[in-house]
Design an enzyme around this catalytic site. Structure first.
Site, mmCIF file in Angstrom:
data_model
loop_
_atom_site.group_PDB
_atom_site.id
_atom_site.type_symbol
_atom_site.label_atom_id
_atom_site.label_comp_id
_atom_site.label_asym_id
_atom_site.label_seq_id
_atom_site.Cartn_x
_atom_site.Cartn_y
_atom_site.Cartn_z
ATOM 1 N N ASN A 11 0.884 -1.173 0.000
ATOM 2 C CA ASN A 11 0.000 0.000 0.000
ATOM 3 C C ASN A 11 0.921 1.223 0.000
ATOM 4 O O ASN A 11 1.612 1.484 0.982
ATOM 5 C CB ASN A 11 -0.843 -0.044 1.261
ATOM 6 N N ASN A 65 -6.779 10.507 -0.661
ATOM 7 C CA ASN A 65 -6.829 9.410 -1.612
ATOM 8 C C ASN A 65 -6.257 9.859 -2.950
ATOM 9 O O ASN A 65 -6.093 11.061 -3.211
ATOM 10 C CB ASN A 65 -8.270 8.930 -1.796
ATOM 11 N N CYS A 74 -5.741 6.179 7.477
ATOM 12 C CA CYS A 74 -5.235 5.057 6.693
ATOM 13 C C CYS A 74 -4.277 4.278 7.583
ATOM 14 O O CYS A 74 -3.281 4.835 8.064
ATOM 15 C CB CYS A 74 -4.523 5.568 5.445
ATOM 16 N N GLU A 203 -10.919 -0.199 -2.472
ATOM 17 C CA GLU A 203 -10.820 1.011 -1.655
ATOM 18 C C GLU A 203 -11.537 2.205 -2.270
ATOM 19 O O GLU A 203 -11.330 2.545 -3.436
ATOM 20 C CB GLU A 203 -9.354 1.371 -1.412
ATOM 21 N N CYS A 213 -4.835 -3.064 2.824
ATOM 22 C CA CYS A 213 -5.615 -1.999 3.462
ATOM 23 C C CYS A 213 -5.594 -2.253 4.972
ATOM 24 O O CYS A 213 -6.189 -3.219 5.445
ATOM 25 C CB CYS A 213 -7.047 -1.977 2.940
ATOM 26 N N GLY A 214 -4.906 -1.380 5.699
ATOM 27 C CA GLY A 214 -4.730 -1.600 7.130
ATOM 28 C C GLY A 214 -6.009 -1.462 7.932
ATOM 29 O O GLY A 214 -6.323 -2.314 8.775
ATOM 30 N N THR A 215 -6.774 -0.398 7.679
ATOM 31 C CA THR A 215 -8.024 -0.224 8.414
ATOM 32 C C THR A 215 -9.046 -1.280 8.015
ATOM 33 O O THR A 215 -9.855 -1.719 8.834
ATOM 34 C CB THR A 215 -8.606 1.181 8.202
#
Length: 280
Positions: A11, A65, A74, A203, A213-215
């Site tokens: 990412n 973004n 993020c 996303e 995607c961490g969240t």
């Protein structure tokens, strides 16, 4: 303008230190759209701006973004910017980062590995059903922080072998579903073993799948923990860009702590000379 380019499990982000640059806020969406464009510029999933803290943090993180829209937070970006804060002297072994969604605390584990405490879930709905692509899809809905970062969590058996185009169409349809007034990141998942999860995330703001995607990973593990499908401790989530680890602290049905651990990669430091960049 000086920049760093980093990625967390694939990412990738461009980081600009606005404490040094002193650019007006109206320039950031243009910078994000221009610099994040692959082939024509640096290319990235997102653009992060380091600014002075307004409260109790070491510094503030503005996240945009690639389409120029402002993001609440993020997770992989936060891990990267925690390393940036440590290596530039803005913070120490622990990092307190102010975000639009609230304060995020980071911790340096090793030179490349960082852990962040994600924003706590403020909304959790475990039982949703959505109509899309001619079918009804069971899912859960999670928001992290306040204002909440929205995530749809969708089980998808056989995810590893899913048709990419069909998954893309479904991700786009669910991302724009009327159930989600501000849109949502769409996290498809499959439990592959004890505390092992496969995940693919479409996303919002990128309008495509990203390598990680961490969240989204935190949201998936939150849902699976509350459903009793994973332990919530050391849960390994595999995405296209690598493996992230999530730990959940809970009291009954309430999540009281959500931690994301994974690698960071410093790709480049340099100076931006983009001749097609026109700031307002």
């Amino acid at each position: 303008m000086q920049f760093w380019k980093m990625n967390g499990a694939g990412n990738d982000f461009i980081i600009l230190n606005n404490i040094q640059e002193g650019l007006p806020a109206e320039a950031f969406p243009v910078l994000a759209r221009t610099l994040c464009t692959p082939h024509r510029s640096l290319g990235a999933d997102g653009f992060m701006v380091v600014e002075p803290a307004q409260g109790e943090g070491d510094f503030r993180m503005g996240f945009y973004n690639s389409d120029g829209s402002l993001g609440e937070m993020c997770g992989n970006g936060a891990r990267c910017i925690c390393r940036y804060g440590y290596e530039t002297g803005l913070a120490g072994e622990t990092q307190r980062v102010e975000t639009t969604a609230g304060l995020v605390t980071g911790r340096r584990i090793s030179r490349r590995e960082y852990q962040v405490r994600l924003n706590d879930p403020t909304t959790i709905s475990l039982q949703e059903e959505l109509e899309a692509e001619g079918k009804t899809w069971p899912c859960a809905y999670v928001e992290l922080g306040n204002p909440g970062l929205p995530h749809a969590v969708v089980p998808y058996p056989g995810l590893a072998g899913a048709d990419p185009q069909a998954l893309f169409r479904l991700g786009r349809a669910l991302r724009n579903h009327p159930r989600f007034p501000k849109g949502a990141n769409v996290n498809f998942y499959e439990v592959t073993g004890p505390d092992q999860v496969l995940e693919k995330t479409y996303e919002r703001g990128v309008e495509d799948f990203t390598l990680a995607c961490g969240t989204g990973t935190g949201s998936v593990v939150t849902v699976l923990t509350l459903l009793g499908q994973v332990s919530g401790q050391g849960v390994q989530v595999t995405m296209a860009g690598g493996v992230l680890t999530v730990d959940v602290e809970r009291q009954g049905d309430q999540v009281t702590g959500l931690y994301l651990t994974g690698p960071t990669n410093l790709v480049a430091k340099g100076e931006i000379f983009d001749e097609e960049l026109v700031l307002p």
